[in-house]
Design an enzyme around this catalytic site. Structure first.
Site, PDB file in Angstrom:
ATOM      1  N   ARG A  50      54.644 -33.442  18.735  1.00  0.00           N
ATOM      2  CA  ARG A  50      54.033 -32.806  17.546  1.00  0.00           C
ATOM      3  C   ARG A  50      54.928 -33.010  16.328  1.00  0.00           C
ATOM      4  O   ARG A  50      54.467 -33.023  15.189  1.00  0.00           O
ATOM      5  CB  ARG A  50      53.767 -31.308  17.789  1.00  0.00           C
ATOM      6  N   TYR A 103      36.459 -37.001  -3.500  1.00  0.00           N
ATOM      7  CA  TYR A 103      35.784 -36.888  -2.218  1.00  0.00           C
ATOM      8  C   TYR A 103      35.342 -35.422  -1.988  1.00  0.00           C
ATOM      9  O   TYR A 103      36.112 -34.488  -2.223  1.00  0.00           O
ATOM     10  CB  TYR A 103      36.740 -37.360  -1.111  1.00  0.00           C
ATOM     11  N   ASP A 176      44.986 -40.251  -4.739  1.00  0.00           N
ATOM     12  CA  ASP A 176      44.279 -40.647  -3.527  1.00  0.00           C
ATOM     13  C   ASP A 176      43.886 -42.111  -3.717  1.00  0.00           C
ATOM     14  O   ASP A 176      43.014 -42.430  -4.529  1.00  0.00           O
ATOM     15  CB  ASP A 176      43.050 -39.744  -3.330  1.00  0.00           C
ATOM     16  N   LYS A 201      39.704 -45.241   6.595  1.00  0.00           N
ATOM     17  CA  LYS A 201      38.900 -46.180   5.810  1.00  0.00           C
ATOM     18  C   LYS A 201      39.497 -47.598   5.896  1.00  0.00           C
ATOM     19  O   LYS A 201      39.713 -48.093   6.979  1.00  0.00           O
ATOM     20  CB  LYS A 201      38.785 -45.668   4.372  1.00  0.00           C
TER      21      LYS A 201
HETATM   22  N1  PLP Z   1      39.852 -39.286   0.491  1.00  0.00           N
HETATM   23  C1  PLP Z   1      38.771 -40.045   0.284  1.00  0.00           C
HETATM   24  C2  PLP Z   1      38.668 -40.839  -0.990  1.00  0.00           C
HETATM   25  C3  PLP Z   1      37.736 -40.094   1.226  1.00  0.00           C
HETATM   26  O1  PLP Z   1      36.660 -40.860   0.981  1.00  0.00           O
HETATM   27  C4  PLP Z   1      37.854 -39.324   2.419  1.00  0.00           C
HETATM   28  C5  PLP Z   1      36.793 -39.341   3.431  1.00  0.00           C
HETATM   29  O2  PLP Z   1      35.701 -39.852   3.225  1.00  0.00           O
HETATM   30  C6  PLP Z   1      38.996 -38.542   2.600  1.00  0.00           C
HETATM   31  C7  PLP Z   1      39.987 -38.544   1.628  1.00  0.00           C
HETATM   32  C8  PLP Z   1      39.179 -37.684   3.838  1.00  0.00           C
HETATM   33  O3  PLP Z   1      39.517 -38.492   4.924  1.00  0.00           O
HETATM   34  P1  PLP Z   1      39.132 -38.189   6.454  1.00  0.00           P
HETATM   35  O4  PLP Z   1      37.640 -38.336   6.580  1.00  0.00           O
HETATM   36  O5  PLP Z   1      39.921 -39.203   7.197  1.00  0.00           O
HETATM   37  O6  PLP Z   1      39.569 -36.789   6.738  1.00  0.00           O
END
Ligand code: PLP
Length: 393
Positions: A50, A103, A176, A201
């Site tokens: 962990r 997101y 991000d 992604k």
């Molecule tokens: N950031 C972006 C731009 C995203 O598109 C997403 C998910 O679609 C996330 C963060 C969150 O990621 P996760 O789905 O792996 O938790």
């Protein structure tokens, strides 16, 4: 090393050396929770999975190198990384300034989970310098969190300017970078303090794992993220880290091809009479095209568009495609088509969706690695069989 060796090479080699005991070229999957200690207080850097795992460490070193950083902390999902970021750096009474188009899960986390603990959240159009600066001037902010391009409107925020404004206000800038990856944009080089990815992604790229990462050049921030991950139990599994290590090897190649394919599809959509509006940062018609050229190396893989005939026409198109997969994800080898208003951004309050430009008719396309001629043929047949449009005609 990160600044001297090219990205394609780092994607293959950074962070892994042949296994010293067997010579295995690939970092093994250390599928273990437990590490035997030589004596009380004497270990080989790992005690319990962990807190840390050698396969996860190999991925962290590689992702840090790709972003031109020294440190990374990997998590079980992108949202686990976002959660650790906010839990690690904010407390009740602190304020965070966030791009209004981000997101949907990030919005839900801030509004529904963290706000009740007293974290103040200001969503603002960070592409508008005045609105952004005004928000920072309204009171102290600990963090600024931006997404550029934003999901799903693809609006850009000037990252160098955001770093300048954030630092002048004594706030850390977090970017991000999920939609572009370090293959197309490197926010730390533009002044950001922390980069976040959903590795689910493009980084893993094959629709096979979930994962997230926080990357920084600051060792104190990295220590904090490692500590929060251990304390909350959000580490990525060794198998998912290993699959991500394999996926990331082709990241620079894939991102080049994704971008080439997306540009072809965006050009096709722009010229199509049944398409009302196309948003793609790589098109000269994109309102922030100059900024695309300044901070990204291509337009990326995502396109947003609206079909003439309104929301129902868009929904009919999404129900008529055969090759594109109708799904919630983005950023994989397979092309994915999504309806943000009812899928990825359904938890964003309607007022925020409207203000951010996430209309009910907006369609998001994550262009994959198929031959673009086949994707264009699929969209063409779907537009041809579009019931709402046929009725209009
Ligand atoms: N950031 C972006 C731009 C995203 O598109 C997403 C998910 O679609 C996330 C963060 C969150 O990621 P996760 O789905 O792996 O938790």
């Amino acid at each position: 090393m990160a600044n001297q060796i090219n990205l394609e090479t780092l994607a293959l080699h950074a962070g892994s050396a042949p296994d010293p005991t067997t010579g295995a070229l690939l970092t093994p999957i250390y599928q273990t929770t437990t590490y035997v200690q030589e004596a009380v207080g004497v270990d080989k850097g790992y005690t319990y999975s962990r807190a840390g795992n050698p396969t996860v460490t190999a991925l962290e070193l590689r992702l840090a190198a790709l972003e031109g950083a020294d440190f990374a902390t990997c998590f079980s999902t992108g949202l686990a990384a976002t959660t650790a970021l906010f839990l690690g750096l904010l407390k009740g009474g602190d304020r965070v300034v966030v791009s209004e188009a981000v997101y949907g899960g990030t919005v839900r986390l801030l509004r529904e989970v963290l706000a009740p603990f007293g974290v103040a959240v200001d969503f603002v159009d960070t592409s508008d310098e005045k609105a952004f600066a005004d928000s920072l001037n309204r009171g102290p902010a600990k963090l600024v969190f931006i997404e550029s391009p934003a999901n799903p409107t693809l609006k850009l925020t000037d990252i160098a300017l955001a770093a300048q404004l954030s630092h002048a206000a004594d706030a850390l800038l977090v970017v991000d970078n999920t939609l572009l990856t370090p293959a197309l944009q490197r926010p730390l080089d533009l002044g950001a303090d922390i980069v976040l990815h959903s590795t689910t992604k493009f980084i893993e790229g094959h629709n096979a794992t979930t994962g997230g990462v926080l990357i920084t050049r600051d060792s104190a921030l990295n220590d904090r993220f490692d500590y929060i991950r251990k304390a909350t139990g959000a580490i990525q599994s060794p198998f998912d880290a290993w699959l991500t290590l394999q996926g990331v090897k082709t990241l620079p190649l894939r991102m080049r091809q994704h971008s080439e394919n997306a540009l072809r599809v965006a050009q096709f959509l722009s010229a199509h009479p049944k398409i009302e509006r196309v948003i793609y940062p790589g098109l000269e018609s994109f309102p922030q095209y100059q900024l695309t050229q300044k901070q990204q190396s291509t337009g990326g893989a995502l396109i947003a568009f609206e079909v003439a005939g309104g929301t129902q026409a868009g929904i009919d198109l999404m129900n008529s495609v055969k090759l594109c997969a109708l799904a919630e994800n983005l950023g994989a080898a397979e092309t994915i088509i999504t309806h943000p208003a009812s899928m990825t951004h359904s938890s964003v309050p309607i007022e925020q969706r409207v203000s951010a430009g996430i209309t009910d008719g907006l369609v998001r396309l994550s262009v994959g690695l198929e031959n673009p001629d086949d994707l264009i043929a699929d969209l063409e047949q779907a537009l041809g069989s579009n019931a709402a449009l046929a009725q209009q005609a």
